[in-house]
Every structure is written in C-alpha cells, then in structure tokens.
Design an enzyme around this catalytic site. Sequence first.
Site, PDB file in Angstrom:
ATOM      1  N   GLN A  81      42.844  24.094  35.466  1.00  0.00           N
ATOM      2  CA  GLN A  81      41.559  24.122  36.164  1.00  0.00           C
ATOM      3  C   GLN A  81      40.373  24.153  35.208  1.00  0.00           C
ATOM      4  OE1 GLN A  81      44.187  26.170  36.829  1.00  0.00           O
ATOM      5  NE2 GLN A  81      44.213  26.839  38.965  1.00  0.00           N
ATOM      6  N   ASP A 130      40.115  37.280  42.177  1.00  0.00           N
ATOM      7  CA  ASP A 130      40.578  37.102  43.548  1.00  0.00           C
ATOM      8  C   ASP A 130      40.709  38.420  44.298  1.00  0.00           C
ATOM      9  OD1 ASP A 130      41.788  34.044  43.998  1.00  0.00           O
ATOM     10  OD2 ASP A 130      41.574  34.658  41.918  1.00  0.00           O
ATOM     11  N   ALA A 184      38.797  31.729  45.516  1.00  0.00           N
ATOM     12  CA  ALA A 184      38.823  32.733  46.582  1.00  0.00           C
ATOM     13  C   ALA A 184      37.725  32.537  47.637  1.00  0.00           C
ATOM     14  CB  ALA A 184      38.749  34.135  45.968  1.00  0.00           C
ATOM     15  N   ARG A 203      40.628  25.336  46.461  1.00  0.00           N
ATOM     16  CA  ARG A 203      41.062  26.570  45.804  1.00  0.00           C
ATOM     17  C   ARG A 203      39.831  27.342  45.360  1.00  0.00           C
ATOM     18  NH1 ARG A 203      38.392  25.492  41.839  1.00  0.00           N
ATOM     19  NH2 ARG A 203      39.327  27.256  40.758  1.00  0.00           N
TER      20      ARG A 203
END
Length: 348
Positions: A196, A237, A49, A47
Amino acid sequence: MSPFQSLLWTGSQLRLLDQRSLPQETQYRYYDTAAGVAQAIQDMVVRGAPAIGVAAAFGLVLTSQQSAMTDSADLRAQLAIAAETLKAARPTAVNLAWAVDRMLAAIANPDLEAAAIHATLLAAAQQLYDEDVAVNRQIGLNAQALIPQQANVIHHCNTGALATVDYGTALGIIRIAHEQGKQIHAYLDETRPRLQGANLSAFELQAYGVPHTVIVDGASGFLMRQQQIDCCLVGCDRVTANGDVANKIGTYNLALAAKAHGVPFYVACPISTIDRSLATGAEIEIEERDGREITEIRGQAIAPAGTKTWNPAFDITPAELVTAIITERGILYPPYGQALEQVLINPG
C-alpha cells in the site's frame, strides 16, 4: 477534494475506486447490495478503517432501498442480518462496527415506519461521509504543531484520501503540511505484502506534488541511523483503553526502530477508532489473510509451491512506544488511559 475519490454514492449505487489496480489503472466498481459491499471490503477493493466504515453505512442504505419489506419490523430484521455481514468483513478495524452500529442507532425509534427508515439511513450515511472529511482535515491541522518547517518523516501503509473519504489521517498530515508551505519529505515504507505504501501512498503524494521516496520496510531503522528523521507518522485501525494500537503489519517494527533511535512515533486517528471496551491490545482480534499475498505478487509466484506462510494483516504496537496520538479533538500524550477517557468525555 482530492483528484480521486475512494467512494461515492450515486443515488442508487455505491461506487468504489478499486485500489487493487492502482497505480497502473483507475477502475471504478459499482455495488447495489450489502453483500457486495462486504465482499469489496474483504477483498480490499476499498480499504482503510474510515473508508470501510462509510462504505458499510451505504451498504445498509442499499439493503433498505432494495427491500421489499413494508413492515418496519421485517425491514429491521433484514437490516440486522446485513449489519452482521458487513461487520464480519474485516474484524480488526473498529470503525467498521462503529459505523454500522451508529447507522442502526439512527433508526432505533420503534415508531419509525419503513419509509422513514429508508430516509433516516440515507441521511445518516451522508452525515458519516461529510463528517469524515471534516474530521480528517482537523486531525491534519492539529498535527502541524508537531511538524517542523523542514521535516523528514517516515510513513507506513496508506492513510490518505484513498483510506478515507478525503484527506486521510497520517498521510493527510503530510498533505496539509505541504499545503501550508512546509518543506516536508516523506519516506514511504512499501508495506508488504500488499504494498500500500509503494502503490497507494506514492500515488497520492505524486498527485499532490509532495516530495517522497519509497523504501523497503526493513530499511526504516537504517534510514533513521543514517540521517535526520523528525518523526514517524502512522494511522491505526483500533486504539484500546490503555493506548495500545492496532495497525498495518510492520507498524510495531517501525515503532521499535523509532524508539531505538529517539525518533518520535505519532499515531493519527479519529475518535471513532478508540475502543475503550478493550483493556489492551492483547484482546484485539487480528485478521489473518490468504498466504498467497506473501507468496505471489500480482499473480506471479515468488516462493516455491507449498511454502508455509503466516500472514497477519495487522500487529499491535504497545502504548509505551507511542509518543502521541493525534485526534480531531487534540493531541493526546501518556498516560493514555486517562487521556483517552478524558477526550471521549469532553469533546472540547
């Protein structure tokens, strides 16, 4: 390089560090098809971008290498199908589509034979891999003009080496500040629902020896009120033409709290994250994920069965809440429409 690598090309497979198992376990998974890579992106094995863009690039390499097609037109058709599968894995991050389109552009010459397509795709993917490291490091260096010698910062989600090939964007700024001898302390939003910040950013900063403290997402405003916070640092992102920013859910809340307390709110991203085809953040497709990410933690239910959920993976932070956008080509300030256009036209 970091002591861990989010992705690595072995020569015949793509190796991904399974970030779902961190920090408890370090597990690597190997992929040999574009469909497998797309599923890994969707499942968040990989994960961030920039990282998913590079992973998708190698997904196309796998398609090419394994193809039985000797006719270049047939091979291109097969690659086009794989490209759409990869793009659809996570629609909000523009780097994913950007990387796939750049790979296809590399083989746009209709005179390329199948063997040349194979070689060109591999070289293009490796170039993306190498560029990501250089770009991220430059973002971190450019940002040091904004980071005082002694700094307390708030960081959201994970934007470090685990979210990129190496260094990262916003977390890379913190890492480079530490490497330069600055006394920097990072407050890490845990970043619900997938945590995260607590799982990945804390894991990274511990490895680098950077002082850090994990906080719940809802504590950031009170923290800014209680003590001196020099800035908030986030990645993103997608950035639209007017400077609106799509980033991990909770970013908008953090930006509002920063504005209320007069704390600078900095967004770090590569130029590839800028999408001037969209006028504002209202046009960005926001990925919605399985509600079990909210009602369960590592498979353990934390809410009553049947509880309804709404689980957008990202939110939109309006440009007026963003103090500056830090890129590899420099630091951009409002008005962002003009600044973003200029930085894309003029690489210098």
